[in-house]
Design an enzyme around this catalytic site. Structure first.
Site, PDB file in Angstrom:
ATOM      1  CE  LYS A 191      19.852  40.816  54.997  1.00  0.00           C
ATOM      2  NZ  LYS A 191      20.517  40.523  54.930  1.00  0.00           N
TER       3      LYS A 191
ATOM      4  CB  VAL B  89      18.567  47.375  57.108  1.00  0.00           C
ATOM      5  CG1 VAL B  89      17.932  48.548  56.242  1.00  0.00           C
ATOM      6  CG2 VAL B  89      17.448  46.476  57.300  1.00  0.00           C
TER       7      VAL B  89
ATOM      8  N   GLY C 140      32.212  38.360  49.867  1.00  0.00           N
ATOM      9  CA  GLY C 140      31.706  38.296  50.797  1.00  0.00           C
ATOM     10  C   GLY C 140      30.669  39.113  51.336  1.00  0.00           C
TER      11      GLY C 140
ATOM     12  CD  GLU D 178      22.305  37.785  52.114  1.00  0.00           C
ATOM     13  OE1 GLU D 178      21.989  36.524  52.206  1.00  0.00           O
ATOM     14  OE2 GLU D 178      22.100  38.914  52.189  1.00  0.00           O
TER      15      GLU D 178
ATOM     16  CG  ASP E 127      19.462  41.725  50.930  1.00  0.00           C
ATOM     17  OD1 ASP E 127      19.879  41.237  52.025  1.00  0.00           O
ATOM     18  OD2 ASP E 127      19.410  42.976  50.769  1.00  0.00           O
TER      19      ASP E 127
ATOM     20  CE  LYS F 144      19.776  44.724  53.257  1.00  0.00           C
ATOM     21  NZ  LYS F 144      21.132  44.709  52.787  1.00  0.00           N
TER      22      LYS F 144
ATOM     23  N   GLY G 217      30.392  47.698  53.203  1.00  0.00           N
ATOM     24  CA  GLY G 217      31.053  46.275  53.228  1.00  0.00           C
ATOM     25  C   GLY G 217      31.237  45.347  55.012  1.00  0.00           C
TER      26      GLY G 217
HETATM   27  N1  LIG Z   1      28.083  39.568  54.212  1.00  0.00           N
HETATM   28  C1  LIG Z   1      27.369  41.189  54.343  1.00  0.00           C
HETATM   29  O1  LIG Z   1      27.745  42.376  53.549  1.00  0.00           O
HETATM   30  C2  LIG Z   1      26.041  41.378  54.999  1.00  0.00           C
HETATM   31  C3  LIG Z   1      25.595  42.541  55.365  1.00  0.00           C
HETATM   32  C4  LIG Z   1      24.606  42.110  55.747  1.00  0.00           C
HETATM   33  C5  LIG Z   1      23.936  41.244  56.109  1.00  0.00           C
HETATM   34  N2  LIG Z   1      23.961  40.038  56.034  1.00  0.00           N
HETATM   35  C6  LIG Z   1      23.176  39.114  56.888  1.00  0.00           C
HETATM   36  O2  LIG Z   1      24.353  38.332  57.916  1.00  0.00           O
HETATM   37  C7  LIG Z   1      24.228  37.271  58.345  1.00  0.00           C
HETATM   38  C8  LIG Z   1      25.657  36.486  57.469  1.00  0.00           C
HETATM   39  O3  LIG Z   1      26.041  36.875  56.480  1.00  0.00           O
HETATM   40  P1  LIG Z   1      27.774  36.305  56.067  1.00  0.00           P
HETATM   41  O4  LIG Z   1      28.040  36.823  54.549  1.00  0.00           O
HETATM   42  O5  LIG Z   1      28.217  35.727  57.148  1.00  0.00           O
HETATM   43  O6  LIG Z   1      26.970  34.825  55.570  1.00  0.00           O
HETATM   44  P2  LIG Z   1      27.921  33.164  55.030  1.00  0.00           P
HETATM   45  O7  LIG Z   1      29.321  33.630  55.341  1.00  0.00           O
HETATM   46  O8  LIG Z   1      26.701  32.598  54.326  1.00  0.00           O
HETATM   47  O9  LIG Z   1      27.921  32.341  56.624  1.00  0.00           O
HETATM   48  C9  LIG Z   1      26.963  32.136  57.700  1.00  0.00           C
HETATM   49  C10 LIG Z   1      26.952  30.845  58.428  1.00  0.00           C
HETATM   50  O10 LIG Z   1      26.050  30.790  59.302  1.00  0.00           O
HETATM   51  C11 LIG Z   1      26.261  28.954  59.470  1.00  0.00           C
HETATM   52  N3  LIG Z   1      24.423  28.767  58.979  1.00  0.00           N
HETATM   53  C12 LIG Z   1      24.589  27.795  57.985  1.00  0.00           C
HETATM   54  N4  LIG Z   1      22.887  27.441  59.105  1.00  0.00           N
HETATM   55  C13 LIG Z   1      22.994  27.187  60.250  1.00  0.00           C
HETATM   56  C14 LIG Z   1      22.226  26.628  61.562  1.00  0.00           C
HETATM   57  N5  LIG Z   1      21.305  25.682  61.194  1.00  0.00           N
HETATM   58  N6  LIG Z   1      22.698  26.313  63.015  1.00  0.00           N
HETATM   59  C15 LIG Z   1      24.427  27.751  62.648  1.00  0.00           C
HETATM   60  N7  LIG Z   1      24.843  28.001  61.829  1.00  0.00           N
HETATM   61  C16 LIG Z   1      24.206  28.194  60.567  1.00  0.00           C
HETATM   62  C17 LIG Z   1      27.062  28.380  58.150  1.00  0.00           C
HETATM   63  O11 LIG Z   1      27.925  27.790  58.721  1.00  0.00           O
HETATM   64  P3  LIG Z   1      27.605  26.628  57.908  1.00  0.00           P
HETATM   65  O12 LIG Z   1      29.171  27.487  56.803  1.00  0.00           O
HETATM   66  O13 LIG Z   1      28.757  25.551  58.032  1.00  0.00           O
HETATM   67  O14 LIG Z   1      27.083  26.201  56.835  1.00  0.00           O
HETATM   68  C18 LIG Z   1      27.598  30.050  58.192  1.00  0.00           C
HETATM   69  O15 LIG Z   1      28.998  29.656  59.401  1.00  0.00           O
HETATM   70  C19 LIG Z   1      23.219  36.603  56.707  1.00  0.00           C
HETATM   71  O16 LIG Z   1      21.986  36.737  56.951  1.00  0.00           O
HETATM   72  C20 LIG Z   1      23.170  37.964  56.015  1.00  0.00           C
HETATM   73  O17 LIG Z   1      22.055  38.581  55.367  1.00  0.00           O
HETATM   74  C21 LIG Z   1      25.211  40.295  55.370  1.00  0.00           C
END
Ligand SMILES: NC(=O)c1ccc[n+]([C@@H]2O[C@H](COP(=O)([O-])OP(=O)(O)OC[C@H]3O[C@@H](n4cnc5c(N)ncnc54)[C@H](OP(=O)(O)O)[C@@H]3O)[C@@H](O)[C@H]2O)c1
Length: 348
Positions: free
Chosen positions: A123, A150, A204, A207, A218, A222, A319
């Site tokens: 976001k 979102v 998962g 955040e 969050d 959004k 999800g």
């Molecule tokens: N999970 C959900 O249901 C969901 C839904 C909607 C939107 N989102 C959004 O989608 C995004 C990802 O969510 P997620 O659940 O996949 O998060 P996550 O599992 O915590 O994964 C985040 C990834 O970003 C990497 N990262 C962090 N800093 C970085 C950098 N400087 N350069 C390159 N890579 C970097 C991390 O690498 P390392 O592990 O090596 O640090 C990890 O691979 C977030 O912004 C979240 O708000 C998530």
């Protein structure tokens, strides 16, 4: 017959969302109007990788979670041919940073400047820098898409942009954070706050720093993204009046229920003398309010329009698959805009 485009994907961030998106691309394969191959993966602390190992000509990635914009720029240059053909796409799914939306904004800027399209579920870029990034994308004739930012897979931005031409969004109200809605629902049922939060972390969905959900950040991010994109506002999450759910007790949620009400964390926006105003706050809603009827991870958004009255969109099953699908649908949107005349042909 024109073949479908083949996209070269650079994943920046490879956590829950990106991994599910990569698998979903394989699962949906022939159903999609494009094919995709991954040419690079860059992470925050686990290094980076390319198809055939990390070329010596590329700079090493930062491994302390700081910006990898220099790596994104170098990768775009390394894949110049695909970038020039409009086939290079940066899939940005790094963690949400609530101070300034970085390093995601720098990653998006580096990718667009290097000729890549950008698809993100983060976001931060739309919440902190939508107008700038949209203008940059327009100037380099590349797409900056963020449907997954979102309401997971619900096409909220596409709904307005693709199907409501000329309609003004004057206000909105919604439940747009799954983790807090799950916590409020579970408190009503006698489950403790910590157990309910842990369930969202294990799925998962919370955040990486769950306090961003619990303290309303969050939802504020959004809200800012929705206001910037749908209401032409120029706000950041810090300008959204914000409340979280940490202080809510099971007793409070049940007392509301006893009065035929439900406590919900409501994100809303409207205009006051022409200026867009946004807030995230706990509200006691009558039980028949569409937002009161949302349980667990369910989300809903009610858009107040100038022409069509209220339009409500409900996500009953949110999800990771839904968020991953938003990335896939953004890729499909880019594929649909590739001129047929530029695609290789096969003989019928
Ligand atoms: N999970 C959900 O249901 C969901 C839904 C909607 C939107 N989102 C959004 O989608 C995004 C990802 O969510 P997620 O659940 O996949 O998060 P996550 O599992 O915590 O994964 C985040 C990834 O970003 C990497 N990262 C962090 N800093 C970085 C950098 N400087 N350069 C390159 N890579 C970097 C991390 O690498 P390392 O592990 O090596 O640090 C990890 O691979 C977030 O912004 C979240 O708000 C998530």
């Amino acid at each position: 017959l024109p073949l479908t485009p083949t996209f070269d994907l650079i994943f920046v961030g490879f956590g829950n969302v990106a991994r599910r998106a990569a698998r979903l691309l394989e699962e949906m394969g022939p159903r999609l109007p494009f094919t995709a191959r991954t040419v690079a993966i860059v992470t925050g602390h686990h290094g980076a990788t390319c198809e055939n190992g990390w070329p010596a000509t590329l700079p090493p990635p930062a491994t302390d979670g700081s910006s990898n914009a220099h790596v994104v720029a170098a990768l775009a240059e390394h894949h110049r041919a695909a970038a020039d053909e409009g086939r290079l796409i940066c899939v940005e799914t790094t963690v949400l940073d609530i101070r300034a939306g970085e390093p995601a904004i720098s990653h998006v800027r580096a990718a667009l400047s290097g000729g890549a399209h950008v698809v993100t579920a983060n976001k931060g870029p739309a919440a902190f820098a939508y107008a700038d990034l949209a203008a940059l994308a327009l100037s380099v004739e590349r797409q900056f898409l963020f449907e997954g930012a979102v309401m997971d897979g619900i096409p909220i931005f596409n709904l307005v942009r693709e199907t409501l031409p000329g309609v003004r969004i004057e206000s909105f109200r919604g439940v747009i954070n799954s983790t807090t809605n799950h916590i409020l629902t579970m408190l009503e049922r006698g489950v403790t706050f910590d157990v309910a939060l842990r369930e969202m972390q294990e799925a998962g969905i919370a955040e990486a720093d769950p306090m961003l959900d619990v303290e309303g950040w969050d939802a504020a991010a959004k809200t800012a993204a929705l206001m910037n994109v749908l209401m032409d506002a120029r706000v950041t999450p810090h300008e959204i009046t914000r409340e979280g759910v940490r202080h809510v007790s099971a007793k409070e949620t049940r007392a509301a229920r006893d009065h035929n009400q439900r406590l919900r964390l409501v994100a809303s926006a409207g205009r006051s003398r022409g200026t867009p105003i946004g807030r995230v706050q706990l509200e006691k809603l009558p039980a028949d309010d569409i937002l009161a009827r949302l349980d667990g991870q369910q989300n809903a958004l009610v858009l107040g329009t100038d022409l069509l009255g209220d339009i409500a969109i409900v996500q009953r099953h949110g999800g990771l698959t839904q968020t991953a699908f938003a990335i896939v649908s953004d890729l499909a949107k880019i594929a649909r805009q590739v001129p047929l005349s530029t695609l290789p042909h096969r003989t019928p």
